[in-house]
Design a protein around this motif. Structure first.
Motif, PDB file in Angstrom:
ATOM      1  N   ALA A 106       0.830  -1.200   0.000  1.00 56.36           N
ATOM      2  CA  ALA A 106       0.000   0.000   0.000  1.00 56.36           C
ATOM      3  C   ALA A 106       0.865   1.251   0.000  1.00 56.36           C
ATOM      4  CB  ALA A 106      -0.931  -0.013   1.207  1.00 56.36           C
ATOM      5  N   ARG A 107       1.933   1.228   0.744  1.00 55.70           N
ATOM      6  CA  ARG A 107       2.834   2.386   0.784  1.00 55.70           C
ATOM      7  C   ARG A 107       3.525   2.581  -0.563  1.00 55.70           C
ATOM      8  NH1 ARG A 107       5.457   1.155   6.768  1.00 55.70           N
ATOM      9  NH2 ARG A 107       3.770   2.100   8.004  1.00 55.70           N
ATOM     10  N   ASP A 108       3.890   1.490  -1.214  1.00 58.06           N
ATOM     11  CA  ASP A 108       4.478   1.593  -2.557  1.00 58.06           C
ATOM     12  C   ASP A 108       3.487   2.235  -3.522  1.00 58.06           C
ATOM     13  OD1 ASP A 108       6.804   0.428  -1.697  1.00 58.06           O
ATOM     14  OD2 ASP A 108       6.275  -1.598  -2.365  1.00 58.06           O
ATOM     15  N   GLU A 109       2.215   1.867  -3.390  1.00 58.74           N
ATOM     16  CA  GLU A 109       1.185   2.434  -4.252  1.00 58.74           C
ATOM     17  C   GLU A 109       1.027   3.934  -3.987  1.00 58.74           C
ATOM     18  OE1 GLU A 109      -1.695   1.708  -7.334  1.00 58.74           O
ATOM     19  OE2 GLU A 109      -0.023   0.553  -6.500  1.00 58.74           O
ATOM     20  N   VAL A 110       1.081   4.341  -2.744  1.00 57.55           N
ATOM     21  CA  VAL A 110       1.004   5.763  -2.405  1.00 57.55           C
ATOM     22  C   VAL A 110       2.169   6.528  -3.026  1.00 57.55           C
ATOM     23  CG1 VAL A 110       1.167   7.437  -0.515  1.00 57.55           C
ATOM     24  CG2 VAL A 110      -0.316   5.427  -0.285  1.00 57.55           C
ATOM     25  N   ARG A 111       3.360   5.945  -2.898  1.00 57.99           N
ATOM     26  CA  ARG A 111       4.549   6.615  -3.447  1.00 57.99           C
ATOM     27  C   ARG A 111       4.456   6.773  -4.962  1.00 57.99           C
ATOM     28  NH1 ARG A 111       7.216   3.888   0.897  1.00 57.99           N
ATOM     29  NH2 ARG A 111       7.455   1.990  -0.325  1.00 57.99           N
ATOM     30  N   LYS A 112       3.745   5.886  -5.631  1.00 53.54           N
ATOM     31  CA  LYS A 112       3.630   5.968  -7.087  1.00 53.54           C
ATOM     32  C   LYS A 112       2.877   7.228  -7.513  1.00 53.54           C
ATOM     33  CE  LYS A 112       0.856   3.090  -9.214  1.00 53.54           C
ATOM     34  NZ  LYS A 112       0.328   1.801  -9.754  1.00 53.54           N
ATOM     35  N   TYR A 113       1.912   7.653  -6.717  1.00 57.87           N
ATOM     36  CA  TYR A 113       1.118   8.841  -7.066  1.00 57.87           C
ATOM     37  C   TYR A 113       1.626  10.116  -6.394  1.00 57.87           C
ATOM     38  CZ  TYR A 113      -2.170   5.394  -8.839  1.00 57.87           C
ATOM     39  OH  TYR A 113      -2.741   4.358  -9.540  1.00 57.87           O
TER      40      TYR A 113
ATOM     41  N   LYS B 174      -5.822   8.925  -3.251  1.00 55.30           N
ATOM     42  CA  LYS B 174      -6.641   8.847  -2.039  1.00 55.30           C
ATOM     43  C   LYS B 174      -6.999   7.401  -1.710  1.00 55.30           C
ATOM     44  CE  LYS B 174     -10.786  10.675   0.204  1.00 55.30           C
ATOM     45  NZ  LYS B 174     -11.067   9.382   0.817  1.00 55.30           N
ATOM     46  N   GLN B 175      -7.333   6.634  -2.743  1.00 55.13           N
ATOM     47  CA  GLN B 175      -7.654   5.227  -2.505  1.00 55.13           C
ATOM     48  C   GLN B 175      -6.449   4.489  -1.925  1.00 55.13           C
ATOM     49  OE1 GLN B 175      -8.973   3.874  -6.342  1.00 55.13           O
ATOM     50  NE2 GLN B 175     -11.069   4.634  -6.070  1.00 55.13           N
ATOM     51  N   ALA B 176      -5.259   4.774  -2.475  1.00 56.47           N
ATOM     52  CA  ALA B 176      -4.045   4.125  -1.990  1.00 56.47           C
ATOM     53  C   ALA B 176      -3.744   4.539  -0.552  1.00 56.47           C
ATOM     54  CB  ALA B 176      -2.864   4.470  -2.899  1.00 56.47           C
ATOM     55  N   THR B 177      -3.958   5.819  -0.255  1.00 52.79           N
ATOM     56  CA  THR B 177      -3.716   6.298   1.103  1.00 52.79           C
ATOM     57  C   THR B 177      -4.678   5.654   2.095  1.00 52.79           C
ATOM     58  OG1 THR B 177      -2.962   8.423   0.236  1.00 52.79           O
ATOM     59  CG2 THR B 177      -3.565   8.354   2.557  1.00 52.79           C
ATOM     60  N   ASP B 178      -5.944   5.575   1.718  1.00 54.84           N
ATOM     61  CA  ASP B 178      -6.929   4.926   2.587  1.00 54.84           C
ATOM     62  C   ASP B 178      -6.585   3.462   2.816  1.00 54.84           C
ATOM     63  OD1 ASP B 178      -8.282   7.298   2.727  1.00 54.84           O
ATOM     64  OD2 ASP B 178      -9.831   6.744   1.257  1.00 54.84           O
ATOM     65  N   ALA B 179      -6.156   2.794   1.752  1.00 53.73           N
ATOM     66  CA  ALA B 179      -5.785   1.383   1.866  1.00 53.73           C
ATOM     67  C   ALA B 179      -4.586   1.208   2.795  1.00 53.73           C
ATOM     68  CB  ALA B 179      -5.478   0.799   0.484  1.00 53.73           C
TER      69      ALA B 179
ATOM     70  N   ALA C  89      -7.232  14.592 -11.861  1.00 51.02           N
ATOM     71  CA  ALA C  89      -8.322  14.169 -10.982  1.00 51.02           C
ATOM     72  C   ALA C  89      -8.309  12.655 -10.768  1.00 51.02           C
ATOM     73  CB  ALA C  89      -9.658  14.605 -11.569  1.00 51.02           C
ATOM     74  N   ASP C  90      -8.068  11.899 -11.849  1.00 48.06           N
ATOM     75  CA  ASP C  90      -8.018  10.441 -11.731  1.00 48.06           C
ATOM     76  C   ASP C  90      -6.874  10.006 -10.826  1.00 48.06           C
ATOM     77  OD1 ASP C  90     -10.203  10.170 -13.333  1.00 48.06           O
ATOM     78  OD2 ASP C  90      -9.077   9.709 -15.160  1.00 48.06           O
ATOM     79  N   GLN C  91      -5.731  10.648 -11.033  1.00 53.00           N
ATOM     80  CA  GLN C  91      -4.571  10.257 -10.234  1.00 53.00           C
ATOM     81  C   GLN C  91      -4.729  10.645  -8.772  1.00 53.00           C
ATOM     82  OE1 GLN C  91      -1.380  11.983 -12.624  1.00 53.00           O
ATOM     83  NE2 GLN C  91      -0.864   9.932 -13.351  1.00 53.00           N
ATOM     84  N   LEU C  92      -5.346  11.808  -8.540  1.00 52.21           N
ATOM     85  CA  LEU C  92      -5.613  12.199  -7.159  1.00 52.21           C
ATOM     86  C   LEU C  92      -6.598  11.236  -6.503  1.00 52.21           C
ATOM     87  CD1 LEU C  92      -5.852  16.092  -7.456  1.00 52.21           C
ATOM     88  CD2 LEU C  92      -4.028  14.754  -6.387  1.00 52.21           C
ATOM     89  N   LYS C  93      -7.576  10.774  -7.274  1.00 51.99           N
ATOM     90  CA  LYS C  93      -8.534   9.808  -6.754  1.00 51.99           C
ATOM     91  C   LYS C  93      -7.837   8.494  -6.391  1.00 51.99           C
ATOM     92  CE  LYS C  93     -12.845   7.409  -7.945  1.00 51.99           C
ATOM     93  NZ  LYS C  93     -13.875   7.220  -9.005  1.00 51.99           N
TER      94      LYS C  93
END
Length: 350
Positions: free
Chosen positions: A92-99, A153-158, A146-150
């Motif tokens: 999940a943290r890797d996914e956050v770092r991607k965005y 947010k999903q990655a951060t919540d996860a 907008a898509d990437q910000l969305k």
């Protein structure tokens, strides 16, 4: 029995009796001590009593070991869940770092007052075509951002959710480890008590004469008992078949903690007998007393399992006609004896 042997037996009996009584909740502190045996028969009886106390300790130690194994299983499960939760957090943290770069650029642009709306495109365009091009580019950039910000947010919540699960898993793992450590200490204490108590029983046994040992052992079958006739009359079934299997072990020695195939303690014999007919029953007499279905004493049938003493620390297999097969105690081989020879507690049908 000569006086020297009797004195040796008395010393062994008294020392072991003190140990076993302290362990098993016998006479309270300050109570009058047990009288010293003055005859060979008294010494034999005290040795029997000590063996009984050791049997209690044996069952308690086995129960504590089973509890430890269960606690260790919980601990291992908790550790596995923690490892899995940690892996989810890392992903999940890797996914956050991607965005994160997109979020950073958007934040910086907003801070610097960048204008990316359609009115700004009209104001800075030099031609209709340039206006169309700029508006199209703005639409694409806005949608992508907008898509990437969305997704960010999903990655951060996860990641937040995964971290919460991981913290709970870590707490559970620590709790399971603490419980296992506490039970492990209990196992070690009970095993030490059992070892000390049984050593004194063996010492007392060694002081008995051959005549006294023979009297203690007695006959493996009561008068008039016909094993062959009983076996022929058994109705096939798990209980009677287990009884039949157990009867083949008559004469095998009693050994604390033994489960066969040629030496047993009381619950070990029951477990072994039912294993021969495909029944996986618990290890200790206490645990066995909750297995299967209850049976009233007057409704017992051959093959039912009978339990003894108020704390359930002895067990045998009912053989009919008021008799049972059991591994009695140290020095007495597996044999058949009256159910009435031991304080009855309950019966179960496996």
């Amino acid at each position: 029995m000569d006086r020297f042997v009797l004195n040796r037996l008395v010393r062994g009996v008294v020392v072991a009796g003190v140990v076993a009584t302290a362990v098993c909740g016998g006479s309270p502190a300050g109570a009058d001590p047990e009288p010293l045996p003055t005859t060979a028969s008294d010494a034999v009886q005290q040795m029997i009593d000590m063996s009984r106390q050791s049997e209690q300790l044996n069952e308690q130690a086995l129960g504590a070991q089973a509890d430890l194994e269960a606690k260790l299983g919980v601990q291992h499960d908790a550790e596995d869940k923690l490892a899995a939760a940690t892996g989810v957090v890392d992903r999940a943290r890797d996914e956050v770092r991607k965005y994160q770069p997109v979020v950073d650029r958007t934040a910086i642009a907003a801070y610097q007052g960048a204008r990316t709306n359609r009115l700004f495109a009209v104001l800075v365009s030099d031609s209709p075509q340039q206006l169309l091009d700029q508006m199209s580019t703005l639409d694409v950039l806005s949608e992508q951002t907008a898509d990437q910000l969305k997704l960010y947010k999903q990655a951060t919540d996860a990641a937040t959710s995964a971290e919460s699960v991981a913290r709970a898993a870590a707490d559970a793992a620590r709790s399971a480890a603490d419980q296992a450590d506490a039970v492990r200490a209990d196992v070690q204490r009970k095993q030490a008590e059992l070892s000390d108590s049984t050593a004194k029983v063996v010492e007392a046994w060694s002081g008995l004469s051959a005549t006294d040992r023979s009297a203690l052992v007695g006959s493996p079958f009561p008068p008039g008992f016909d094993r062959d006739s009983l076996l022929q009359g058994l109705v096939p079934g798990s209980g009677t078949s287990a009884l039949a299997a157990g009867l083949t072990r008559v004469g095998d020695p009693y050994v604390w903690g033994a489960t066969g195939p040629d030496q047993f303690d009381c619950s070990g014999l029951v477990q072994w007998a039912f294993k021969q007919v495909g029944k996986d029953v618990p290890r200790t007499s206490e645990a066995q007393s909750t297995y299967g279905t209850p049976v009233a004493k007057e409704d017992m049938q051959a093959g039912d399992v009978v339990f003894f003493y108020s704390e359930v620390s002895h067990v045998g297999i009912y053989a009919g006609n008021g008799l049972m097969l059991h591994a009695s105690t140290f020095g007495v081989p597996v044999g058949v004896a009256p159910v009435s020879s031991t304080p009855f507690h309950s019966a179960r049908r496996f």
